[in-house]
Scaffold this active site. Structure first.
Site, PDB file in Angstrom:
ATOM      1  N   HIS A   1      -2.940   0.277   8.628  1.00  0.00           N
ATOM      2  CA  HIS A   1      -1.594   0.829   8.453  1.00  0.00           C
ATOM      3  C   HIS A   1      -1.625   2.025   7.492  1.00  0.00           C
ATOM      4  O   HIS A   1      -1.044   3.079   7.785  1.00  0.00           O
ATOM      5  CB  HIS A   1      -0.658  -0.270   7.920  1.00  0.00           C
ATOM      6  CG  HIS A   1       0.724   0.185   7.591  1.00  0.00           C
ATOM      7  ND1 HIS A   1       1.842  -0.296   8.233  1.00  0.00           N
ATOM      8  CD2 HIS A   1       1.188   1.088   6.673  1.00  0.00           C
ATOM      9  CE1 HIS A   1       2.919   0.302   7.738  1.00  0.00           C
ATOM     10  NE2 HIS A   1       2.552   1.138   6.780  1.00  0.00           N
ATOM     11  N   GLU A   2      -2.328   1.865   6.370  1.00  0.00           N
ATOM     12  CA  GLU A   2      -2.340   2.952   5.378  1.00  0.00           C
ATOM     13  C   GLU A   2      -3.099   4.170   5.879  1.00  0.00           C
ATOM     14  O   GLU A   2      -2.656   5.303   5.693  1.00  0.00           O
ATOM     15  CB  GLU A   2      -2.931   2.462   4.046  1.00  0.00           C
ATOM     16  CG  GLU A   2      -2.109   1.396   3.349  1.00  0.00           C
ATOM     17  CD  GLU A   2      -0.636   1.745   3.208  1.00  0.00           C
ATOM     18  OE1 GLU A   2      -0.307   2.937   3.016  1.00  0.00           O
ATOM     19  OE2 GLU A   2       0.200   0.829   3.319  1.00  0.00           O
TER      20      GLU A   2
ATOM     21  N   HIS B   1      -1.268   6.469   8.134  1.00  0.00           N
ATOM     22  CA  HIS B   1      -0.392   7.454   7.473  1.00  0.00           C
ATOM     23  C   HIS B   1      -1.101   8.793   7.273  1.00  0.00           C
ATOM     24  O   HIS B   1      -0.468   9.846   7.272  1.00  0.00           O
ATOM     25  CB  HIS B   1       0.054   6.941   6.100  1.00  0.00           C
ATOM     26  CG  HIS B   1       1.231   6.021   6.138  1.00  0.00           C
ATOM     27  ND1 HIS B   1       2.462   6.401   6.602  1.00  0.00           N
ATOM     28  CD2 HIS B   1       1.361   4.725   5.740  1.00  0.00           C
ATOM     29  CE1 HIS B   1       3.312   5.379   6.483  1.00  0.00           C
ATOM     30  NE2 HIS B   1       2.670   4.348   5.989  1.00  0.00           N
TER      31      HIS B   1
ATOM     32  N   GLY C   1       0.850  -1.175   0.000  1.00  0.00           N
ATOM     33  CA  GLY C   1       0.000   0.000   0.000  1.00  0.00           C
ATOM     34  C   GLY C   1       0.884   1.222   0.000  1.00  0.00           C
ATOM     35  O   GLY C   1       2.101   1.124   0.223  1.00  0.00           O
TER      36      GLY C   1
ATOM     37  N   CYS D   1       7.307  -0.783   6.325  1.00  0.00           N
ATOM     38  CA  CYS D   1       6.793   0.445   5.716  1.00  0.00           C
ATOM     39  C   CYS D   1       7.862   1.002   4.796  1.00  0.00           C
ATOM     40  O   CYS D   1       9.036   1.047   5.172  1.00  0.00           O
ATOM     41  CB  CYS D   1       6.444   1.454   6.811  1.00  0.00           C
ATOM     42  SG  CYS D   1       5.746   2.982   6.170  1.00  0.00           S
ATOM     43  N   LEU D   2       7.441   1.425   3.614  1.00  0.00           N
ATOM     44  CA  LEU D   2       8.402   1.996   2.665  1.00  0.00           C
ATOM     45  C   LEU D   2       9.063   3.253   3.222  1.00  0.00           C
ATOM     46  O   LEU D   2      10.147   3.612   2.806  1.00  0.00           O
ATOM     47  CB  LEU D   2       7.696   2.309   1.345  1.00  0.00           C
ATOM     48  CG  LEU D   2       7.164   1.065   0.620  1.00  0.00           C
ATOM     49  CD1 LEU D   2       6.185   1.466  -0.474  1.00  0.00           C
ATOM     50  CD2 LEU D   2       8.309   0.237   0.057  1.00  0.00           C
TER      51      LEU D   2
ATOM     52  N   GLN E   1       3.297   9.828   1.979  1.00  0.00           N
ATOM     53  CA  GLN E   1       4.578   9.152   1.731  1.00  0.00           C
ATOM     54  C   GLN E   1       5.234   9.614   0.435  1.00  0.00           C
ATOM     55  O   GLN E   1       6.422   9.369   0.231  1.00  0.00           O
ATOM     56  CB  GLN E   1       4.382   7.631   1.673  1.00  0.00           C
ATOM     57  CG  GLN E   1       3.990   7.018   3.000  1.00  0.00           C
ATOM     58  CD  GLN E   1       3.858   5.514   2.884  1.00  0.00           C
ATOM     59  OE1 GLN E   1       2.822   5.014   2.481  1.00  0.00           O
ATOM     60  NE2 GLN E   1       4.927   4.795   3.176  1.00  0.00           N
TER      61      GLN E   1
HETATM   62 NI    NI Z   1       3.587   2.518   5.578  1.00  0.00          NI
END
Ligand code: NI
Length: 192
Positions: A149-150, A153, A49, A107-108, A54
């Site tokens: 999680h998304e 953000h 995701g 996480c990226l 981000q």
């Molecule tokens: Ni993430």
């Protein structure tokens, strides 16, 4: 194809509450561009995701997709899902094991790190899609963890805020020491 630069832990934009997507964002074509950039970037870097903050856009939009993901081979497939102005309602309290989904998340924006996070195992998701249609559905298990999680953000939260600090580890050590069956544990399925 666009592959956006990804904001890493420490970038202030990751800690801000994202602004709502407005009708003007839609009519101007900005939303469509953000969604395209998010999808292309997520696929290019094998994310499960990606949320707009981000990629340095502080707007309430995120994308999710899992398809033979090399970073998360233990995840079930999730069809491409675009969430605009999402709102989540947990359907379980999340304070008993059978109400939780526990996943070693990554996480990226926190490259290389994994950590164990327990979240409510079922959530109602209300949002709009890229075309402006209303969405209202329930996701359980790993899908519920991914969407939480998304959406975190969009509220300036990262998984490291929610992880048991003693379980944080680098990816190589995660692969070496965390057995496959412990990587995603759905309390309801695990013990009935
Ligand atoms: Ni993430």
């Amino acid at each position: 194809m666009t592959v956006c630069t990804i904001a890493r832990l420490g970038e202030p934009i990751l800690r801000r509450v994202a602004e709502a997507v407005t009708p003007e964002d839609r009519s101007s074509g900005r939303l469509a561009q953000w969604v395209t950039d998010l999808i292309e970037t997520m696929r290019a870097v094998s994310g499960a995701g990606l949320a707009a903050p981000q990629v340095f856009v502080s707007k309430a939009v995120c994308v999710i997709e899992v398809r033979e993901n090399r970073r998360y081979p233990f995840f079930p497939e999730i069809p491409l899902t675009v969430l605009v102005n999402p709102r989540l309602t947990p359907l379980t309290a999340g304070d008993r094991p059978e109400e939780c989904i526990t996943v070693y998340e990554g996480c990226l924006s926190v490259p290389g790190l994994r950590g164990r996070v327990s979240r409510p195992r079922a959530v109602r998701v209300q949002a709009e899609d890229a075309a402006g249609n209303s969405l209202d559905f329930v996701w359980e298990g790993v899908r519920a963890a991914v969407v939480q999680h998304e959406v975190d953000h969009l509220f300036g939260k990262l998984f490291v805020d929610r992880a048991d600090s003693g379980t944080l580890m680098f990816y190589e050590e995660f692969e070496r020491y965390v057995p496959v069956e412990a990587r995603a544990v759905d309390g309801q399925i695990q013990d009935g």
